[in-house]
Design a protein around this motif. Structure first.
Motif, mmCIF file in Angstrom:
data_model
loop_
_atom_site.group_PDB
_atom_site.id
_atom_site.type_symbol
_atom_site.label_atom_id
_atom_site.label_comp_id
_atom_site.label_asym_id
_atom_site.label_seq_id
_atom_site.Cartn_x
_atom_site.Cartn_y
_atom_site.Cartn_z
ATOM 1 N N LEU A 9 17.395 -27.359 -10.834
ATOM 2 C CA LEU A 9 16.230 -28.105 -11.285
ATOM 3 C C LEU A 9 15.767 -29.068 -10.210
ATOM 4 O O LEU A 9 14.601 -29.089 -9.841
ATOM 5 N N ILE A 10 16.707 -29.834 -9.704
ATOM 6 C CA ILE A 10 16.347 -30.869 -8.737
ATOM 7 C C ILE A 10 15.861 -30.250 -7.427
ATOM 8 O O ILE A 10 14.867 -30.683 -6.858
ATOM 9 N N LEU A 11 16.548 -29.224 -6.981
ATOM 10 C CA LEU A 11 16.109 -28.592 -5.745
ATOM 11 C C LEU A 11 14.741 -27.955 -5.933
ATOM 12 O O LEU A 11 13.915 -27.960 -5.044
ATOM 13 N N SER A 12 14.507 -27.450 -7.130
ATOM 14 C CA SER A 12 13.201 -26.857 -7.400
ATOM 15 C C SER A 12 12.118 -27.912 -7.410
ATOM 16 O O SER A 12 11.017 -27.689 -6.916
ATOM 17 N N ILE A 13 12.433 -29.054 -7.990
ATOM 18 C CA ILE A 13 11.459 -30.141 -8.005
ATOM 19 C C ILE A 13 11.042 -30.452 -6.572
ATOM 20 O O ILE A 13 9.870 -30.646 -6.283
ATOM 21 N N ALA A 14 12.011 -30.437 -5.687
ATOM 22 C CA ALA A 14 11.734 -30.761 -4.293
ATOM 23 C C ALA A 14 10.750 -29.780 -3.676
ATOM 24 O O ALA A 14 9.995 -30.126 -2.782
ATOM 25 N N THR A 15 10.765 -28.540 -4.170
ATOM 26 C CA THR A 15 9.915 -27.525 -3.544
ATOM 27 C C THR A 15 8.701 -27.171 -4.392
ATOM 28 O O THR A 15 7.883 -26.350 -3.987
ATOM 29 N N LEU A 16 8.565 -27.783 -5.552
ATOM 30 C CA LEU A 16 7.492 -27.388 -6.476
ATOM 31 C C LEU A 16 6.105 -27.492 -5.864
ATOM 32 O O LEU A 16 5.289 -26.603 -6.040
ATOM 33 N N CYS A 17 5.846 -28.584 -5.183
ATOM 34 C CA CYS A 17 4.506 -28.795 -4.630
ATOM 35 C C CYS A 17 4.133 -27.666 -3.686
ATOM 36 O O CYS A 17 3.070 -27.071 -3.775
ATOM 37 N N ILE A 18 5.058 -27.392 -2.783
ATOM 38 C CA ILE A 18 4.819 -26.344 -1.795
ATOM 39 C C ILE A 18 4.638 -25.010 -2.504
ATOM 40 O O ILE A 18 3.690 -24.281 -2.232
ATOM 41 N N ALA A 19 5.526 -24.752 -3.458
ATOM 42 C CA ALA A 19 5.504 -23.458 -4.121
ATOM 43 C C ALA A 19 4.209 -23.240 -4.893
ATOM 44 O O ALA A 19 3.687 -22.134 -4.928
ATOM 45 N N SER A 20 3.705 -24.300 -5.495
ATOM 46 C CA SER A 20 2.504 -24.116 -6.297
ATOM 47 C C SER A 20 1.301 -23.815 -5.409
ATOM 48 O O SER A 20 0.307 -23.254 -5.854
ATOM 49 N N GLN A 21 1.403 -24.187 -4.138
ATOM 50 C CA GLN A 21 0.300 -23.886 -3.229
ATOM 51 C C GLN A 21 0.433 -22.497 -2.608
ATOM 52 O O GLN A 21 -0.518 -21.940 -2.104
ATOM 53 N N ALA A 22 1.638 -21.981 -2.613
ATOM 54 C CA ALA A 22 1.878 -20.682 -2.003
ATOM 55 C C ALA A 22 2.625 -19.800 -3.004
ATOM 56 O O ALA A 22 3.813 -19.613 -2.921
ATOM 57 N N ALA A 24 2.893 -16.819 -3.362
ATOM 58 C CA ALA A 24 3.598 -15.676 -2.798
ATOM 59 C C ALA A 24 5.039 -16.026 -2.451
ATOM 60 O O ALA A 24 5.907 -15.154 -2.413
ATOM 61 N N ALA A 25 5.294 -17.298 -2.219
ATOM 62 C CA ALA A 25 6.633 -17.719 -1.824
ATOM 63 C C ALA A 25 7.537 -17.976 -3.030
ATOM 64 O O ALA A 25 8.688 -18.328 -2.870
ATOM 65 N N ASP A 26 6.997 -17.811 -4.227
ATOM 66 C CA ASP A 26 7.781 -18.078 -5.430
ATOM 67 C C ASP A 26 9.007 -17.182 -5.523
ATOM 68 O O ASP A 26 8.900 -15.977 -5.639
ATOM 69 N N SER A 27 10.157 -17.789 -5.481
ATOM 70 C CA SER A 27 11.387 -17.025 -5.686
ATOM 71 C C SER A 27 11.746 -17.136 -7.162
ATOM 72 O O SER A 27 11.145 -17.901 -7.898
ATOM 73 N N GLY A 28 12.730 -16.391 -7.587
ATOM 74 C CA GLY A 28 13.185 -16.477 -8.973
ATOM 75 C C GLY A 28 13.590 -17.895 -9.319
ATOM 76 O O GLY A 28 13.275 -18.398 -10.396
ATOM 77 N N ASP A 29 14.256 -18.552 -8.402
ATOM 78 C CA ASP A 29 14.718 -19.917 -8.653
ATOM 79 C C ASP A 29 13.559 -20.877 -8.843
ATOM 80 O O ASP A 29 13.633 -21.795 -9.642
ATOM 81 N N THR A 30 12.504 -20.646 -8.103
ATOM 82 C CA THR A 30 11.364 -21.553 -8.217
ATOM 83 C C THR A 30 10.692 -21.369 -9.563
ATOM 84 O O THR A 30 10.298 -22.327 -10.217
ATOM 85 N N VAL A 31 10.594 -20.110 -9.999
ATOM 86 C CA VAL A 31 10.009 -19.829 -11.303
ATOM 87 C C VAL A 31 10.850 -20.505 -12.382
ATOM 88 O O VAL A 31 10.339 -21.185 -13.273
ATOM 89 N N GLY A 33 12.703 -23.058 -11.950
ATOM 90 C CA GLY A 33 12.481 -24.492 -11.783
ATOM 91 C C GLY A 33 11.231 -24.950 -12.515
ATOM 92 O O GLY A 33 11.222 -25.989 -13.147
ATOM 93 N N HIS A 34 10.194 -24.138 -12.440
ATOM 94 C CA HIS A 34 8.957 -24.467 -13.149
ATOM 95 C C HIS A 34 9.213 -24.533 -14.645
ATOM 96 O O HIS A 34 8.728 -25.431 -15.328
ATOM 97 N N GLN A 35 9.974 -23.561 -15.148
ATOM 98 C CA GLN A 35 10.264 -23.552 -16.589
ATOM 99 C C GLN A 35 11.037 -24.797 -16.978
ATOM 100 O O GLN A 35 10.727 -25.452 -17.964
ATOM 101 N N LEU A 36 12.058 -25.127 -16.189
ATOM 102 C CA LEU A 36 12.849 -26.310 -16.491
ATOM 103 C C LEU A 36 12.002 -27.571 -16.368
ATOM 104 O O LEU A 36 12.098 -28.474 -17.185
#
Ligand code: HEC
Length: 111
Positions: A9-22, A24-31, A33-36
């Motif tokens: 969760l925490i690591l995903s929070i760290a990358t959420l901003c970047i991920a939401s802009q890209a 295509a870079a969404d990994s399973g973990d990021t998805v 993370g979004h749910q959490l």
């Protein structure tokens, strides 16, 4: 909440901003993370704005209660916590137990 979930969760929070802009870079973990994070986003932004809770971007490694312009409870202000992954895990599992008097009352239950 298991340590693994908290870390994700925490690591995903760290990358959420970047991920939401890209998307295509969404990994399973990021998805995941979004749910959490949907459990937090009512009160917390990761885009540098304060809602009913302080923004969380950059929280890992930050001193607790140091977001400018946010009025923290005296309890959290005086807690002297550095938000390491362990400290976050502990707080999120039971905020009011970890920091008696904190205004954040939701905990992240295990699943
Ligand atoms: C109902 C609103 C609410 C929800 C939902 C919520 N929080 Fe909070 N959170 C707060 C409030 C209010 C504070 C400030 C607490 C204080 O001042 O004692 C806070 C503080 C925090 C802090 C400390 C920030 C700092 O700058 O020291 C962290 C970390 C945090 N929340 C993480 C989360 C996470 C992760 C989630 C989702 C799993 C979450 N919160 C869900 C209201 C909420």
């Amino acid at each position: 909440m298991t340590m693994l979930n908290a870390l994700r969760l925490i690591l995903s929070i760290a990358t959420l901003c970047i991920a939401s802009q890209a998307a295509a870079a969404d990994s399973g973990d990021t998805v995941r993370g979004h749910q959490l994070f949907s459990r937090c986003s009512g009160c917390h932004s990761v885009e540098g704005e304060n809602k009913s809770g302080p923004f969380l971007n950059g929280v890992v490694g930050r001193e607790a209660a140091t977001v400018e312009g946010y009025r923290y409870s005296p309890a959290l202000s005086n807690a002297g916590i550095i938000w390491t992954e362990e400290a976050l895990d502990h707080y999120l599992a039971g905020p009011t137990k970890a920091v008696r008097g904190t205004r954040m009352s939701v905990s992240v239950s295990s699943e």
